[in-house]
Motif scaffolding. Structure first.
Motif, PDB file in Angstrom:
ATOM      1  N   ARG A 146       0.719  -1.124  -0.063  1.00  0.00           N
ATOM      2  CA  ARG A 146      -0.182  -0.010   0.030  1.00  0.00           C
ATOM      3  C   ARG A 146       1.104   1.117   0.010  1.00  0.00           C
ATOM      4  O   ARG A 146       0.641   2.411  -0.684  1.00  0.00           O
ATOM      5  CB  ARG A 146      -0.725  -0.102   1.251  1.00  0.00           C
ATOM      6  CG  ARG A 146      -1.641   1.268   1.401  1.00  0.00           C
ATOM      7  CD  ARG A 146      -2.713   1.073   2.743  1.00  0.00           C
ATOM      8  NE  ARG A 146      -4.018   0.034   2.293  1.00  0.00           N
ATOM      9  CZ  ARG A 146      -3.619  -0.992   2.969  1.00  0.00           C
ATOM     10  NH1 ARG A 146      -2.722  -1.185   3.862  1.00  0.00           N
ATOM     11  NH2 ARG A 146      -4.744  -1.796   2.954  1.00  0.00           N
ATOM     12  N   ARG A 147       1.854   1.214   0.774  1.00  0.00           N
ATOM     13  CA  ARG A 147       2.687   2.317   0.892  1.00  0.00           C
ATOM     14  C   ARG A 147       3.590   2.501  -0.605  1.00  0.00           C
ATOM     15  O   ARG A 147       3.624   3.910  -0.924  1.00  0.00           O
ATOM     16  CB  ARG A 147       3.843   2.226   1.964  1.00  0.00           C
ATOM     17  CG  ARG A 147       4.793   3.210   2.296  1.00  0.00           C
ATOM     18  CD  ARG A 147       5.563   2.714   3.346  1.00  0.00           C
ATOM     19  NE  ARG A 147       6.778   3.552   3.501  1.00  0.00           N
ATOM     20  CZ  ARG A 147       7.972   3.217   4.153  1.00  0.00           C
ATOM     21  NH1 ARG A 147       8.041   1.864   4.987  1.00  0.00           N
ATOM     22  NH2 ARG A 147       9.115   3.839   4.085  1.00  0.00           N
ATOM     23  N   ILE A 148       3.926   1.438  -1.169  1.00  0.00           N
ATOM     24  CA  ILE A 148       4.770   1.750  -2.341  1.00  0.00           C
ATOM     25  C   ILE A 148       3.814   2.260  -3.238  1.00  0.00           C
ATOM     26  O   ILE A 148       4.045   3.059  -4.164  1.00  0.00           O
ATOM     27  CB  ILE A 148       5.203   0.290  -2.854  1.00  0.00           C
ATOM     28  CG1 ILE A 148       6.125   0.054  -1.875  1.00  0.00           C
ATOM     29  CG2 ILE A 148       5.839   0.403  -4.193  1.00  0.00           C
ATOM     30  CD1 ILE A 148       6.783  -1.581  -1.788  1.00  0.00           C
ATOM     31  N   PHE A 149       2.241   1.654  -3.382  1.00  0.00           N
ATOM     32  CA  PHE A 149       1.323   1.877  -4.488  1.00  0.00           C
ATOM     33  C   PHE A 149       1.094   3.546  -4.185  1.00  0.00           C
ATOM     34  O   PHE A 149       0.709   4.130  -5.158  1.00  0.00           O
ATOM     35  CB  PHE A 149       0.313   1.082  -4.470  1.00  0.00           C
ATOM     36  CG  PHE A 149       0.398  -0.393  -4.710  1.00  0.00           C
ATOM     37  CD1 PHE A 149       1.779  -0.874  -5.038  1.00  0.00           C
ATOM     38  CD2 PHE A 149      -0.494  -1.155  -4.727  1.00  0.00           C
ATOM     39  CE1 PHE A 149       1.992  -2.011  -5.551  1.00  0.00           C
ATOM     40  CE2 PHE A 149      -0.361  -2.668  -4.951  1.00  0.00           C
ATOM     41  CZ  PHE A 149       0.926  -3.044  -5.426  1.00  0.00           C
ATOM     42  N   ARG A 150       0.931   3.915  -3.019  1.00  0.00           N
ATOM     43  CA  ARG A 150       0.538   5.261  -2.901  1.00  0.00           C
ATOM     44  C   ARG A 150       1.690   6.176  -3.600  1.00  0.00           C
ATOM     45  O   ARG A 150       1.459   7.308  -3.956  1.00  0.00           O
ATOM     46  CB  ARG A 150       0.435   5.546  -1.432  1.00  0.00           C
ATOM     47  CG  ARG A 150      -0.828   5.346  -0.677  1.00  0.00           C
ATOM     48  CD  ARG A 150      -1.075   5.889   0.621  1.00  0.00           C
ATOM     49  NE  ARG A 150       0.023   5.728   1.435  1.00  0.00           N
ATOM     50  CZ  ARG A 150      -0.245   4.722   2.543  1.00  0.00           C
ATOM     51  NH1 ARG A 150      -1.196   4.208   2.656  1.00  0.00           N
ATOM     52  NH2 ARG A 150       0.865   4.781   3.415  1.00  0.00           N
ATOM     53  N   ALA A 151       2.808   5.657  -3.332  1.00  0.00           N
ATOM     54  CA  ALA A 151       4.047   6.501  -3.977  1.00  0.00           C
ATOM     55  C   ALA A 151       4.107   6.610  -5.504  1.00  0.00           C
ATOM     56  O   ALA A 151       4.519   7.710  -5.821  1.00  0.00           O
ATOM     57  CB  ALA A 151       5.420   6.073  -3.325  1.00  0.00           C
ATOM     58  N   HIS A 152       3.772   5.371  -5.985  1.00  0.00           N
ATOM     59  CA  HIS A 152       4.034   5.549  -7.409  1.00  0.00           C
ATOM     60  C   HIS A 152       3.009   4.564  -8.085  1.00  0.00           C
ATOM     61  O   HIS A 152       3.032   3.317  -7.522  1.00  0.00           O
ATOM     62  CB  HIS A 152       5.234   5.333  -7.783  1.00  0.00           C
ATOM     63  CG  HIS A 152       5.432   5.100  -9.387  1.00  0.00           C
ATOM     64  ND1 HIS A 152       5.693   6.275 -10.095  1.00  0.00           N
ATOM     65  CD2 HIS A 152       5.433   4.026 -10.146  1.00  0.00           C
ATOM     66  CE1 HIS A 152       5.776   5.814 -11.423  1.00  0.00           C
ATOM     67  NE2 HIS A 152       5.546   4.271 -11.343  1.00  0.00           N
ATOM     68  N   GLN A 153       2.117   4.865  -8.871  1.00  0.00           N
ATOM     69  CA  GLN A 153       1.194   3.908  -9.627  1.00  0.00           C
ATOM     70  C   GLN A 153       1.902   3.604 -11.058  1.00  0.00           C
ATOM     71  O   GLN A 153       1.844   4.551 -11.783  1.00  0.00           O
ATOM     72  CB  GLN A 153      -0.086   4.738  -9.569  1.00  0.00           C
ATOM     73  CG  GLN A 153      -0.763   4.831  -8.465  1.00  0.00           C
ATOM     74  CD  GLN A 153      -0.666   6.134  -7.789  1.00  0.00           C
ATOM     75  OE1 GLN A 153      -0.725   6.976  -8.370  1.00  0.00           O
ATOM     76  NE2 GLN A 153      -0.168   6.178  -6.548  1.00  0.00           N
ATOM     77  N   PRO A 154       2.101   2.315 -11.534  1.00  0.00           N
ATOM     78  CA  PRO A 154       2.639   2.327 -12.648  1.00  0.00           C
ATOM     79  C   PRO A 154       1.373   1.836 -13.719  1.00  0.00           C
ATOM     80  O   PRO A 154       0.155   2.024 -13.364  1.00  0.00           O
ATOM     81  CB  PRO A 154       3.440   0.847 -12.384  1.00  0.00           C
ATOM     82  CG  PRO A 154       2.686   0.265 -11.405  1.00  0.00           C
ATOM     83  CD  PRO A 154       2.172   1.320 -10.615  1.00  0.00           C
ATOM     84  N   LYS A 155       1.750   1.560 -14.852  1.00  0.00           N
ATOM     85  CA  LYS A 155       0.687   1.263 -15.803  1.00  0.00           C
ATOM     86  C   LYS A 155       0.421  -0.470 -15.855  1.00  0.00           C
ATOM     87  O   LYS A 155      -0.983  -0.675 -16.211  1.00  0.00           O
ATOM     88  CB  LYS A 155       1.045   1.339 -17.203  1.00  0.00           C
ATOM     89  CG  LYS A 155       1.420   2.963 -17.405  1.00  0.00           C
ATOM     90  CD  LYS A 155       0.276   3.641 -17.180  1.00  0.00           C
ATOM     91  CE  LYS A 155       0.658   5.100 -17.966  1.00  0.00           C
ATOM     92  NZ  LYS A 155      -0.522   6.176 -17.609  1.00  0.00           N
ATOM     93  N   GLU A 156       1.276  -1.290 -15.033  1.00  0.00           N
ATOM     94  CA  GLU A 156       0.929  -2.714 -15.039  1.00  0.00           C
ATOM     95  C   GLU A 156       1.341  -3.183 -13.642  1.00  0.00           C
ATOM     96  O   GLU A 156       2.420  -3.026 -13.081  1.00  0.00           O
ATOM     97  CB  GLU A 156       1.512  -3.382 -16.383  1.00  0.00           C
ATOM     98  CG  GLU A 156       0.775  -4.739 -16.503  1.00  0.00           C
ATOM     99  CD  GLU A 156       1.251  -5.293 -17.991  1.00  0.00           C
ATOM    100  OE1 GLU A 156       0.539  -5.654 -18.557  1.00  0.00           O
ATOM    101  OE2 GLU A 156       2.691  -5.301 -18.461  1.00  0.00           O
TER     102      GLU A 156
END
Length: 281
Positions: free
Chosen positions: A243-253
């Motif tokens: 969750r912490r990583i996804f909040r920091a950056h959202q990729p395309k895949e």
């Protein structure tokens, strides 16, 4: 692998992720994939078609291929079309010849891929990494003309191998790979493990900083969990705070992977898809 000093990042500015915690941003279902290396032990004979059908039932509509299982690209495309799955990406080594690269491009176009990713390189010689970076830039320019994005997938040794004077493969690649041509497919397990290897106080933050500070854009994640011992784990069963990583950056895949599935590859696939559909960040 020997530990090296923590990477001095130079680039653009930039609690465990259990589903159901506060946060309202989901992973879009159309951006969830799985690296077929996870299923390698069961991808044979008549099980190939059955396993793709099972993945479709779990909810996957895209996969990242790691080979064609003895089929041509056209045959694989027909197989995937029957179950409503697209091969959006593939792992492809650096090409030995221009003709080999053209074959990979032709297959990728037949399959309708958006991405082509170099999965692994390793050396303790800095000159190899400079040479590979230059070759990847050249290949990426050719691949881009075919409408495909060219990327690199990390392991931990890019961060922990000391090539001399504290220089690491990651330093070379992030300074040498052309960010206009080459993107990153960041394997989150290996990025966190790299943080552990260099003695980072917060290995998850090390992974986040790696993503934020690289000049190259991270377009793809390998979402792979890690037990405290360092072993692989199915998503949600380990310790990485996704969750912490996804909040920091959202990729395309967001690509599910487990190099050594906890029980069976199919359970890993099903658990991984459900996890990514339920997590909020």
């Amino acid at each position: 692998m020997g530990a090296a000093p923590a990477v001095a990042h130079k680039g653009k500015p930039g609690h465990h992720g259990k589903p159901g915690h506060k946060g309202n941003r989901p992973v879009p279902p159309g951006q969830i994939s799985i690296q077929m290396y996870t299923l390698r032990s069961i991808m044979n004979g008549t099980e190939i078609d059955k396993n793709f059908a099972r993945l479709a039932r779990y909810g996957y509509n895209r996969v990242e291929l790691a080979g064609l299982y003895g089929r041509t690209a056209k045959e694989m495309k027909r197989t995937l079309d029957r179950v409503g799955i697209r091969a959006s990406s593939s792992h492809e080594g650096i090409s030995a010849t221009p003709e080999a690269l053209q074959t990979k491009i032709s297959n990728a176009r037949t399959l309708g891929q958006k991405y082509m990713v170099v999965p692994y390189l390793a050396s303790t010689n800095a000159d190899d990494w400079y040479r590979w970076a230059d070759q990847m830039n050249a290949e990426a320019a050719v691949v881009r003309r075919a409408g495909i994005k060219y990327g690199y997938h990390n392991h931990a040794h890019e961060f922990t191998t000391d090539l001399g004077g504290g220089l690491t493969p990651w330093d070379i690649f992030t300074s040498r790979l052309d960010p206009r041509l080459v993107h990153l497919e960041v394997d989150l397990y290996w990025a966190v493990t790299g943080g552990v290897g260099v003695g980072a106080a917060d290995p998850v933050q090390f992974a986040i900083d790696t993503i934020r500070e690289a000049p190259q854009e991270t377009l793809q994640y390998h979402v792979k969990d890690r037990e405290a011992s360092g072993d692989f784990a199915d998503l949600g069963a380990g310790t990485i705070d996704f969750r912490r990583i996804f909040r920091a950056h959202q990729p395309k895949e967001y690509i599910v992977e487990n190099d050594q599935p906890d029980v069976t590859p199919l359970q890993t696939a099903e658990v991984g898809y459900r996890y990514l559909r339920r997590i909020r960040f």
